[in-house]
Design a protein around this motif. Sequence first.
Motif, PDB file in Angstrom:
ATOM      1  N   PHE A 168      39.428  38.344  24.667  1.00  0.00           N
ATOM      2  CA  PHE A 168      38.233  38.932  25.263  1.00  0.00           C
ATOM      3  C   PHE A 168      37.193  39.278  24.197  1.00  0.00           C
ATOM      4  O   PHE A 168      37.537  39.591  23.054  1.00  0.00           O
ATOM      5  CB  PHE A 168      38.614  40.168  26.077  1.00  0.00           C
ATOM      6  N   GLU A 169      35.935  39.188  24.595  1.00  0.00           N
ATOM      7  CA  GLU A 169      34.833  39.480  23.679  1.00  0.00           C
ATOM      8  C   GLU A 169      35.052  40.850  23.039  1.00  0.00           C
ATOM      9  O   GLU A 169      35.325  41.830  23.717  1.00  0.00           O
ATOM     10  CB  GLU A 169      33.511  39.455  24.449  1.00  0.00           C
ATOM     11  N   GLY A 170      34.966  40.878  21.720  1.00  0.00           N
ATOM     12  CA  GLY A 170      35.142  42.123  20.985  1.00  0.00           C
ATOM     13  C   GLY A 170      36.542  42.342  20.442  1.00  0.00           C
ATOM     14  O   GLY A 170      36.760  43.257  19.635  1.00  0.00           O
ATOM     15  N   ASP A 171      37.506  41.506  20.847  1.00  0.00           N
ATOM     16  CA  ASP A 171      38.876  41.674  20.351  1.00  0.00           C
ATOM     17  C   ASP A 171      38.952  41.623  18.828  1.00  0.00           C
ATOM     18  O   ASP A 171      39.762  42.321  18.210  1.00  0.00           O
ATOM     19  CB  ASP A 171      39.803  40.596  20.927  1.00  0.00           C
ATOM     20  N   VAL A 172      38.103  40.813  18.210  1.00  0.00           N
ATOM     21  CA  VAL A 172      38.165  40.652  16.759  1.00  0.00           C
ATOM     22  C   VAL A 172      37.799  41.948  16.032  1.00  0.00           C
ATOM     23  O   VAL A 172      38.215  42.170  14.897  1.00  0.00           O
ATOM     24  CB  VAL A 172      37.273  39.477  16.293  1.00  0.00           C
ATOM     25  N   LEU A 173      37.050  42.816  16.694  1.00  0.00           N
ATOM     26  CA  LEU A 173      36.663  44.077  16.068  1.00  0.00           C
ATOM     27  C   LEU A 173      37.870  44.987  15.833  1.00  0.00           C
ATOM     28  O   LEU A 173      37.812  45.906  15.011  1.00  0.00           O
ATOM     29  CB  LEU A 173      35.617  44.794  16.914  1.00  0.00           C
ATOM     30  N   LYS A 174      38.961  44.721  16.538  1.00  0.00           N
ATOM     31  CA  LYS A 174      40.198  45.473  16.321  1.00  0.00           C
ATOM     32  C   LYS A 174      40.955  44.965  15.094  1.00  0.00           C
ATOM     33  O   LYS A 174      41.992  45.516  14.724  1.00  0.00           O
ATOM     34  CB  LYS A 174      41.112  45.360  17.546  1.00  0.00           C
ATOM     35  N   HIS A 175      40.430  43.891  14.492  1.00  0.00           N
ATOM     36  CA  HIS A 175      41.092  43.269  13.339  1.00  0.00           C
ATOM     37  C   HIS A 175      40.089  43.093  12.196  1.00  0.00           C
ATOM     38  O   HIS A 175      39.655  41.972  11.903  1.00  0.00           O
ATOM     39  CB  HIS A 175      41.675  41.913  13.729  1.00  0.00           C
ATOM     40  N   PRO A 176      39.714  44.176  11.542  1.00  0.00           N
ATOM     41  CA  PRO A 176      38.756  44.043  10.427  1.00  0.00           C
ATOM     42  C   PRO A 176      39.253  43.128   9.321  1.00  0.00           C
ATOM     43  O   PRO A 176      38.463  42.526   8.598  1.00  0.00           O
ATOM     44  CB  PRO A 176      38.580  45.487   9.939  1.00  0.00           C
ATOM     45  N   GLU A 177      40.586  42.986   9.217  1.00  0.00           N
ATOM     46  CA  GLU A 177      41.139  42.097   8.187  1.00  0.00           C
ATOM     47  C   GLU A 177      40.777  40.639   8.469  1.00  0.00           C
ATOM     48  O   GLU A 177      40.603  39.846   7.545  1.00  0.00           O
ATOM     49  CB  GLU A 177      42.662  42.266   8.070  1.00  0.00           C
ATOM     50  N   TYR A 178      40.637  40.266   9.755  1.00  0.00           N
ATOM     51  CA  TYR A 178      40.211  38.908  10.103  1.00  0.00           C
ATOM     52  C   TYR A 178      38.769  38.671   9.658  1.00  0.00           C
ATOM     53  O   TYR A 178      38.433  37.610   9.120  1.00  0.00           O
ATOM     54  CB  TYR A 178      40.303  38.671  11.610  1.00  0.00           C
ATOM     55  N   LEU A 179      37.935  39.656   9.892  1.00  0.00           N
ATOM     56  CA  LEU A 179      36.521  39.531   9.522  1.00  0.00           C
ATOM     57  C   LEU A 179      36.368  39.456   8.001  1.00  0.00           C
ATOM     58  O   LEU A 179      35.560  38.678   7.488  1.00  0.00           O
ATOM     59  CB  LEU A 179      35.722  40.694  10.099  1.00  0.00           C
ATOM     60  N   LYS A 180      37.169  40.237   7.299  1.00  0.00           N
ATOM     61  CA  LYS A 180      37.127  40.183   5.828  1.00  0.00           C
ATOM     62  C   LYS A 180      37.610  38.829   5.323  1.00  0.00           C
ATOM     63  O   LYS A 180      37.044  38.264   4.384  1.00  0.00           O
ATOM     64  CB  LYS A 180      37.981  41.301   5.230  1.00  0.00           C
TER      65      LYS A 180
END
Length: 197
Positions: A168-180
Amino acid sequence: MSDIIAIYGSPRRNGNTAALLKKAVEGAREAGAQVDEIILRDFKISPCLEIYGCKKDGECAIKDDFQNVRDLILAAHGMMIASPVFFYTVSAHVKMLMDRCQSLWVKKYWVGGVQPGQRSFQRKGLVIAVGATKGKKLFDGMLLTMRYFFDILDMQLWDSLLFRGLDFEGDVLKHPEYLKQAYDRGRDFALAVVENK
């Protein structure tokens, strides 16, 4: 001509796939690369109609936004492409782009006479893929498709970032390590591309 072309292949403009590619673009720009961005959903690209109008000179007979996108890809030294996984492959937007690049396959192998298996990887590509499930083979089909796509572009698959469990949209925000991770690989990719120019 840009150093890197970044292709957003998700039907969602602000979904997890887009957020990860934006971070990779940010990292690439931080490393000094000039990056142009393409959001595929904003372009009118027909599917391949398999009319083989490209047999004569390798030029697709369907005239739409494909030619502009193709030219930007061919002019760049590297490409970052991001797609969610749908039925174990790329999104429809990305698949339409790939299928239209059949004209480049015709140009290379039929018109240009290049022998299959002859490779000249002068450019690099980075794949970002997002899947909702945690299946062991979730990315296998998509990566195989990408490898053949990159081959026709004379592009080496430099790396792939594969993220599971995002739906779901926004799920990635729960994983800052993915964004890094996306930011760091985008930066490293830019350095590899610029060094290879």
